[in-house]
Design a protein around this motif. Structure first.
Motif, short mmCIF file in Angstrom:
data_model
loop_
_atom_site.label_atom_id
_atom_site.label_comp_id
_atom_site.label_asym_id
_atom_site.label_seq_id
_atom_site.Cartn_x
_atom_site.Cartn_y
_atom_site.Cartn_z
N TYR A 16 0.89 -1.17 -0.13
CA TYR A 16 0.06 0.12 -0.09
C TYR A 16 0.88 1.33 0.09
O TYR A 16 0.26 2.33 -0.17
CB TYR A 16 -1.08 -0.04 1.12
N TYR A 17 2.09 1.18 0.20
CA TYR A 17 3.02 2.23 0.09
C TYR A 17 3.35 2.67 -1.54
O TYR A 17 3.34 1.70 -2.27
CB TYR A 17 4.39 2.04 0.63
N CYS A 18 3.25 3.91 -1.76
CA CYS A 18 3.06 4.28 -3.12
C CYS A 18 4.40 4.94 -3.34
O CYS A 18 5.25 5.18 -2.65
CB CYS A 18 1.70 5.09 -3.48
N ARG A 62 8.74 8.03 -13.07
CA ARG A 62 7.38 7.36 -13.75
C ARG A 62 6.81 6.52 -12.54
O ARG A 62 6.85 5.28 -12.42
CB ARG A 62 7.84 6.23 -14.69
N PRO A 63 6.08 7.43 -11.59
CA PRO A 63 5.44 6.60 -10.52
C PRO A 63 4.34 5.78 -10.79
O PRO A 63 3.57 5.86 -12.19
CB PRO A 63 4.95 7.67 -9.64
N GLN A 64 3.98 4.70 -10.41
CA GLN A 64 2.88 3.77 -10.43
C GLN A 64 1.63 4.50 -10.14
O GLN A 64 1.66 5.52 -9.49
CB GLN A 64 2.90 2.59 -9.41
N LYS A 65 0.59 3.84 -10.92
CA LYS A 65 -0.82 4.67 -10.77
C LYS A 65 -1.26 4.32 -9.14
O LYS A 65 -1.25 3.36 -8.57
CB LYS A 65 -1.81 3.74 -11.58
N LEU A 66 -1.54 5.36 -8.74
CA LEU A 66 -2.10 5.46 -7.24
C LEU A 66 -3.57 4.42 -6.90
O LEU A 66 -4.59 4.63 -7.89
CB LEU A 66 -2.72 6.96 -6.98
N ARG A 67 -3.46 3.61 -6.11
CA ARG A 67 -4.64 3.04 -5.74
C ARG A 67 -5.66 3.95 -4.90
O ARG A 67 -5.43 5.01 -4.76
CB ARG A 67 -4.22 1.92 -4.71
N HIS A 68 -6.97 3.50 -4.82
CA HIS A 68 -7.79 4.22 -4.08
C HIS A 68 -7.53 4.40 -2.67
O HIS A 68 -8.12 5.43 -2.21
CB HIS A 68 -9.44 3.39 -4.10
N PHE A 69 -7.04 3.47 -2.03
CA PHE A 69 -6.14 3.87 -0.77
C PHE A 69 -4.72 3.69 -0.71
O PHE A 69 -4.35 2.52 -1.32
CB PHE A 69 -6.88 3.16 0.37
N ALA A 70 -3.83 4.71 -0.44
CA ALA A 70 -2.37 4.65 -0.70
C ALA A 70 -1.63 5.05 0.51
O ALA A 70 -2.33 5.76 1.29
CB ALA A 70 -1.95 5.17 -2.03
N ASN A 71 -0.80 4.77 0.85
CA ASN A 71 0.08 5.21 1.99
C ASN A 71 1.44 6.05 1.64
O ASN A 71 2.42 5.34 1.14
CB ASN A 71 0.46 4.01 3.05
N ALA A 72 1.32 7.23 1.95
CA ALA A 72 2.39 7.97 1.36
C ALA A 72 3.05 8.74 2.80
O ALA A 72 3.41 9.86 2.81
CB ALA A 72 2.05 9.12 0.62
N GLY A 73 3.16 7.85 3.79
CA GLY A 73 3.68 8.47 4.99
C GLY A 73 2.06 8.70 5.69
O GLY A 73 1.73 8.42 6.93
N ASN A 204 -8.70 -4.13 1.48
CA ASN A 204 -8.36 -5.18 2.11
C ASN A 204 -9.06 -5.58 3.40
O ASN A 204 -8.78 -5.76 4.37
CB ASN A 204 -6.78 -5.06 2.62
N LEU A 205 -10.48 -5.53 3.15
CA LEU A 205 -11.39 -5.73 4.34
C LEU A 205 -11.65 -7.10 4.64
O LEU A 205 -11.40 -8.20 4.21
CB LEU A 205 -12.88 -5.24 3.69
N LYS A 206 -11.58 -6.96 6.45
CA LYS A 206 -11.77 -8.22 6.88
C LYS A 206 -12.98 -8.14 7.87
O LYS A 206 -13.28 -6.97 8.65
CB LYS A 206 -10.60 -8.45 7.85
N ARG A 207 -13.79 -8.75 7.68
CA ARG A 207 -14.96 -9.04 8.36
C ARG A 207 -14.87 -9.15 10.07
O ARG A 207 -14.12 -10.12 10.50
CB ARG A 207 -15.96 -10.12 8.11
N CYS A 208 -15.50 -8.19 10.65
CA CYS A 208 -15.32 -8.56 12.46
C CYS A 208 -16.73 -8.86 12.79
O CYS A 208 -17.63 -8.19 12.66
CB CYS A 208 -14.82 -7.17 12.90
#
Length: 211
Positions: A16-18, A62-73, A204-208
């Motif tokens: 998830y790091y971009c 050439r950065p990769q395409k951003l996901r709908h959720f990404a971590n840039a710090g 990355n949903l996990k049912r609780c």
């Protein structure tokens, strides 16, 4: 139908790091403060807009395409996710815009993700009903009476591994559990909206279980 909530296991996963970083990480004067603010966000604390990067810079040509959720710090979410959030209760959370630039820090990029401040904490995690969770120490900043409790997390968790108390169904649709590491949680209403819009994969949903 059983009452459920969902965990989002995306805070520390390397996938998830971009290929972007906030301008605050590029200066010795602001890096330490940026790390503290990002950590506060991970803990579910409300963080002011001026603590988030105003500019977001590509790490390479050439950065990769951003996901709908990404971590840039700090956490980046797409315009599509922002539209979903507008239909939900995000409590003390917030969305802060940023501008994107190429590695030269001057050439604009046509990207429209924004930073997500989760901004909400609930204390509903049920450790005894979540036997697969692993113990970890409480933060030093916690009061002594809270430090007697431990936080927990899962390196690799599956649906129904985590149990939450029914109080999690009250209040905001997005939050961090006080005693659970490296994840945030969302309501079933939020999860169903993500599924309808084909956005859920990037969370990355996990049912609780809700007891």
């Amino acid at each position: 139908m059983d009452k459920i909530a969902w965990g989002c296991d995306v805070i520390i996963g390397t996938s998830y790091y971009c290929d972007f970083t906030g301008d605050l990480y590029l200066s010795d004067e602001t890096t330490e403060e940026a790390i503290k603010s990002a950590y506060r966000n991970q803990l579910g604390m409300s963080v002011e807009a001026d603590k988030f990067p105003k500019k977001t810079i590509a790490r390479n040509g050439r950065p990769q395409k951003l996901r709908h959720f990404a971590n840039a710090g700090f956490f980046l979410i797409s315009p599509e996710v922002i539209e979903v959030l507008k239909t939900l209760d995000i409590g003390e959370g917030a969305v802060y815009p940023t501008s994107f630039f190429k590695k030269d820090q001057k050439t604009p990029l046509n990207l429209h993700h924004s930073y997500l401040n989760i901004g909400n904490v609930k204390d509903t995690f049920l450790a005894e009903q979540s036997p697969r969770t692993e113990k970890s120490g409480a933060p030093r900043s916690w009061p002594e009476e809270d430090r007697r409790r431990v936080r927990r997390g899962l390196a690799d968790w599956a649906d129904d591994d985590v149990a939450l108390g029914s109080a999690c169904l009250e209040g905001p649709d997005i939050w961090v559990e006080k005693c659970f590491n490296d994840a945030f949680f969302i309501s079933d209403r939020f999860a169903q909206a993500l599924l309808r819009e084909n956005l859920a994969e990037d969370f990355n949903l996990k049912r609780c279980r809700v007891l």
